[in-house]
Design an enzyme around this catalytic site. Structure first.
Site, short mmCIF file in Angstrom:
data_model
loop_
_atom_site.label_atom_id
_atom_site.label_comp_id
_atom_site.label_asym_id
_atom_site.label_seq_id
_atom_site.Cartn_x
_atom_site.Cartn_y
_atom_site.Cartn_z
N ALA A 58 -4.73 7.63 -2.96
CA ALA A 58 -4.29 6.69 -4.00
C ALA A 58 -4.70 5.27 -3.65
O ALA A 58 -5.14 4.51 -4.51
CB ALA A 58 -2.78 6.78 -4.20
N GLU A 59 -4.54 4.88 -2.37
CA GLU A 59 -4.97 3.55 -1.94
C GLU A 59 -5.56 3.58 -0.55
O GLU A 59 -5.10 4.35 0.31
CB GLU A 59 -3.82 2.53 -1.94
N THR A 60 -6.55 2.73 -0.36
CA THR A 60 -7.06 2.40 0.96
C THR A 60 -6.76 0.92 1.20
O THR A 60 -7.10 0.08 0.37
CB THR A 60 -8.57 2.65 1.07
N HIS A 119 3.16 1.27 -0.67
CA HIS A 119 3.05 2.22 0.43
C HIS A 119 1.88 1.90 1.35
O HIS A 119 1.96 2.11 2.57
CB HIS A 119 2.95 3.66 -0.09
#
Length: 246
Positions: A45-47, A73
């Protein structure tokens, strides 16, 4: 160029729970195109990317498709890597981000607390596009960065089966938050951002920048919720500071 990379499950106290984020440690900023390609290949979802500065760290977040302005997160994951591997003696870490300076503090029992901005929503119209995308009409619609749709009960939230292709008609918002009063928790929520490469995010810290102020006013107390309505969720402990931040 070799880039150290970690994967951290945030907002959970169990293996394979919460929401995974990649954390990349950089010496300086490469081209944005490279950052986006790495995030796409990570397919999380995210880096999060961090660079050391004189006052702390610069922090940026990328989904598989775009750079975003705030991510809970992945911020928690970046702080954990700094506390665990880079500066073990540090008690507070400050990040310079697109949403201003964000801080993460060590707390008792190995907890970490985040200082995030509140994004109180304003009333919005319930559109045909929103109903089509979600597959069920909400009782109310509100908006901040994200479109927030309020449903009658927790069962409605769990039963949602959104049409991801229909979200192209909701491109005036980054994402859609679906929420309702919980059966046991104060409220429950789910988060959808398919236009940003995230069909559904398991646990979304930034969504609570809107959810907490909304439910605090509605319930007349500081609410506590599962991090999402999905099984991987862990509970949030929230507070609203005098300056309005969370």
């Amino acid at each position: 160029m070799k880039i150290p990379i970690y994967q951290v499950d945030a907002f959970t106290d169990s293996l394979f729970g919460g929401n995974p984020a990649a954390v990349c440690i950089l010496e300086s900023w490469p081209a944005d195109e490279l950052l986006q390609k790495i995030a796409a290949e990570n397919n999380l979802a995210e880096t999060a990317y961090i660079v050391t500065t004189e006052n702390g760290y610069d922090l940026r977040w990328f989904t598989p498709a775009v750079e975003i302005d705030l991510c809970g997160h992945a911020t928690l994951a970046a702080a954990y890597i700094i506390f665990r591997f880079i500066e073990p003696a540090l008690q507070t870490v400050s990040f310079s981000t697109k949403s201003g300076t964000l801080t993460v503090n060590r707390e008792a029992e190995d907890r970490l607390s985040l200082d995030f901005p509140a994004r109180k929503p304003t009333p919005a119209e319930i559109t045909d596009a929103a109903i089509k995308a979600m597959g069920k009409a909400p009782a109310e619609a509100w908006q901040s960065r994200d479109l927030m749709l309020v449903y009658e009960n927790e069962a409605d939230i769990l039963a949602l089966e959104p049409d991801m292709l229909a979200f192209k008609e909701l491109n005036s918002h980054f994402a859609v938050i679906a929420t309702a009063k919980g059966d046991e928790a104060d409220f429950v929520s789910r988060f959808f951002a398919p236009l940003a490469g995230i069909p559904e995010d398991p646990v979304t810290g930034s969504a609570h920048c809107t959810l907490i102020p909304f439910w605090a006013e509605r319930l007349e107390k500081i609410p506590c919720s599962p991090a999402s309505s999905l099984p991987a969720a862990a509970p949030f402990i929230a507070s609203i500071r005098e300056n309005g931040s969370l």
